[in-house]
Design an enzyme around this catalytic site. Structure first.
Site: not given
Length: 605
Positions: A29-30, A32, A34-35, A37, A51, A145
């Site tokens: 899915l994507g 980021g 931090m990790g 997904v 995630k 955030d």
């Protein structure tokens, strides 16, 4: 007919695991800060977003500690405008977290594709996010955030995701060495300048979210992080393009002083007052141009099907030689010696039912993947609907029963012999050296890690049991004595808490700034621990960066302070926040864990 976009559902790459925690992955899915997904499904066919935390973070002990705390807290959040946390593993080699999949674009993506939202949609967005924050704050979490990328636009209203997880990233030193988490464009001034985090920090971000939705760009402009942060701290936002109806509310949310910002209840009430028609979330809350982005995300790729179990060969007659298996093109390699037995995945032995949202064939790039081999038969689900259990939130994980070990009598005998010699060596090492001549026969100079020496060189004090007290509100000019059970704030009186030999006091100079307030001791030493340290008896015993006063501006929610009193008590004090400017009393909220009589008393000043 709408098919899944290649930009939305990327096929798994060579470095992507096919299964995480028993969940078969269907697509990416994507990625980021931090990790990464992934899209997956529960055994019942519900889509989830899973995630997987980056290895750089998972190797940091302080990150793991805080990540476990934040995930546990996030499980308590059950709001209509949040994506619930349904599973996770905070203790595994690579931590991961699973939430309900929200079939909708992020606010950042939607605005980039279709432009700003109209007034009614912006008000519904603001009301929904405010309600989500109300639930999040009620669970003791500050999002810290909140940004357009963390607000998803579903068909029936917004959803807030990733609440509280950024706090775990703040705990690691990696955020200062090139690993970036989040964006500074939506920080509050106190967060950018001093790292101070309170629920009012999220209110400032909500004001920015509303402005971004209505204008189509950040209220403090774009550009480098340093330039944006400077404008947030020192300049006013550009709201010239904001609709007149929204300007007072957004301006109120973007007050530089956290105490001047409205409450979430006030924001919701004001949004209803601004709307010419009653605000009700429904299928028409977004413009029609945004609907395609939602529809596109409803066409989900399926996980690769699990092959059917192979038919068992007929049993040969008694006494017949076993028939060797036919050669295969690619035999499955045997697992390495000592490897654990395979854990059945969440989707064996049966392929899950199609997603309730899927109406088309899977994306070709995902469908073309070879199915992940699953041994047959798999008698149990690895993951089902069992309620979360323990810090890792796992349900039961059944393991196949391993075959009985073969007897190795020779190895057992050899092991016994080696064990006897090892025991004799240990006993010899414990016998006192009668020729040392130190007059301390039978004593040992070694001790447990972090022990504190008694006077006269007679050994180390044993570690006492800790006692924890949560939510102590320490009023200005009051102090605590760690010997008290429980520690209760004591009035410093006319003399003042700074001069009452208190183990820990709170002093307020009278200004509203955190620079005008301090936590101190008149009966010991303080050490402000850094993010990479974990507050413990061992840590506090080892630290020597002593001070007697710590300015409140140096603290953020979750900061830990070691207190070593002259009376011999050691404590870890966790700072949780302070009262607002308009609060009738001035106080700080603390959690205190104390080890009483952890070291010999010393002569104080």
């Amino acid at each position: 007919m709408v098919t899944p976009s290649a930009e939305l559902f990327q096929p798994l790459g060579a470095d992507d695991p096919p299964v995480v925690g028993g969940y078969r992955l269907a697509a990416v899915l994507g990625t980021g800060g931090m990790g990464k997904v992934y899209l997956s499904y529960t055994p019942g066919g519900r889509p989830i977003a899973l995630k997987v935390i980056r290895p750089e973070f998972s190797q940091d002990p302080e990150f793991r500690r805080r990540f476990e705390q934040e995930v546990s807290s996030a499980q308590r959040v059950q709001g209509l405008y949040t994506a619930p946390v349904i599973d996770g593993d905070t203790k595994g080699q690579q931590p991961w977290l699973a939430t309900a999949y929200v079939p909708g674009p992020s606010l950042a993506h939607a605005v980039a594709q279709h432009g700003a939202l109209p007034l009614r949609s912006t008000l519904l967005l603001t009301v929904g996010v405010a309600e989500a924050l109300h639930v999040i704050h009620g669970a003791g979490i500050v999002h810290r955030d909140l940004k357009p990328a963390n607000v998803l636009l579903a068909a029936d209203g917004p959803r807030v995701i990733d609440f509280g997880i950024a706090r775990a990233a703040d705990a690691t030193s990696l955020t200062g060495t090139g690993v970036s988490v989040g964006t500074p464009h939506f920080m509050a001034p106190e967060q950018a300048a001093a790292g101070t985090i309170t629920p009012a920090t999220d209110v400032f971000a909500l004001g920015q979210i509303a402005a971004f939705a209505a204008i189509g760009k950040p209220a403090f402009g774009e550009g480098s992080s340093h330039a944006v942060l400077y404008r947030i701290v020192h300049e006013d936002p550009d709201l010239s393009q904001l609709p007149d109806e929204l300007r007072p509310l957004v301006t109120h949310c973007l007050s530089r002083d956290p105490a001047d910002r409205p409450s979430l209840t006030e924001i919701i009430t004001k949004c209803h007052e601004l709307s010419p028609t009653p605000l009700r979330q429904g299928e028409d809350w977004l413009p029609q141009t945004f609907a395609s982005s939602i529809t596109e995300r409803l066409r989900l790729p399926e996980p690769a099907p699990t092959p059917a179990p192979a038919a068992s060969a007929p049993t040969p007659p008694v006494g017949a030689a076993p028939t060797p298996p036919p050669p295969t093109a690619a035999a499955t390699p045997a697992p390495p010696l000592g490897a654990p037995p395979h854990v059945p995945t969440a989707f064996s032995p049966h392929t899950p039912p199609p997603s309730p949202y899927a109406h088309t064939a899977p994306h070709p790039s995902v469908q073309a993947r070879a199915p992940y081999p699953t041994p047959a038969p798999a008698p149990q689900w690895n993951r089902g609907y069992a309620p979360p259990q323990g810090p890792g939130m796992h349900g039961p994980r059944p393991w196949p029963t391993p075959p009985p070990p073969k007897k190795r009598t020779g190895l057992i005998v050899a092991g016994v012999v080696v064990g006897v010699f090892a025991a004799l060596a240990i006993i010899g090492a414990l016998v006192p050296d009668e020729g040392s001549g130190d007059g301390q026969a039978g004593s040992s100079n070694s001790s447990s890690s972090g022990g504190s020496a008694k006077g006269g060189g007679s050994g180390k004090l044993p570690d006492p049991k800790p006692a924890t007290y949560k939510g102590i509100d320490l009023t200005e000019d009051y102090y605590l004595q760690l010997a008290d059970n429980p520690p209760k704030p004591i009035d410093g009186g006319d003399t003042g808490a700074m001069y009452m030999h208190g183990d820990l006091y709170y002093y307020y100079y009278g200004g509203d700034s955190a620079d005008d307030q301090q936590i101190g001791t008149d009966n010991g030493k303080l050490v402000l621990l850094n993010n990479a340290q974990q507050g413990s008896l061992k840590t506090c015993r080892a630290e020597t960066r002593y001070t007697e006063k710590i300015v409140l501006a140096q603290l953020t929610a979750g900061s830990e302070i070691c207190v070593r009193s002259d009376s011999g008590h050691i404590a870890v004090v966790t700072y949780r926040g302070r009262s607002g400017v308009n609060d009738p009393s001035k106080y700080v909220t603390l959690d205190v864990t104390v080890w009483r009589n952890a070291e010999e008393p010393t002569d104080g000043d």
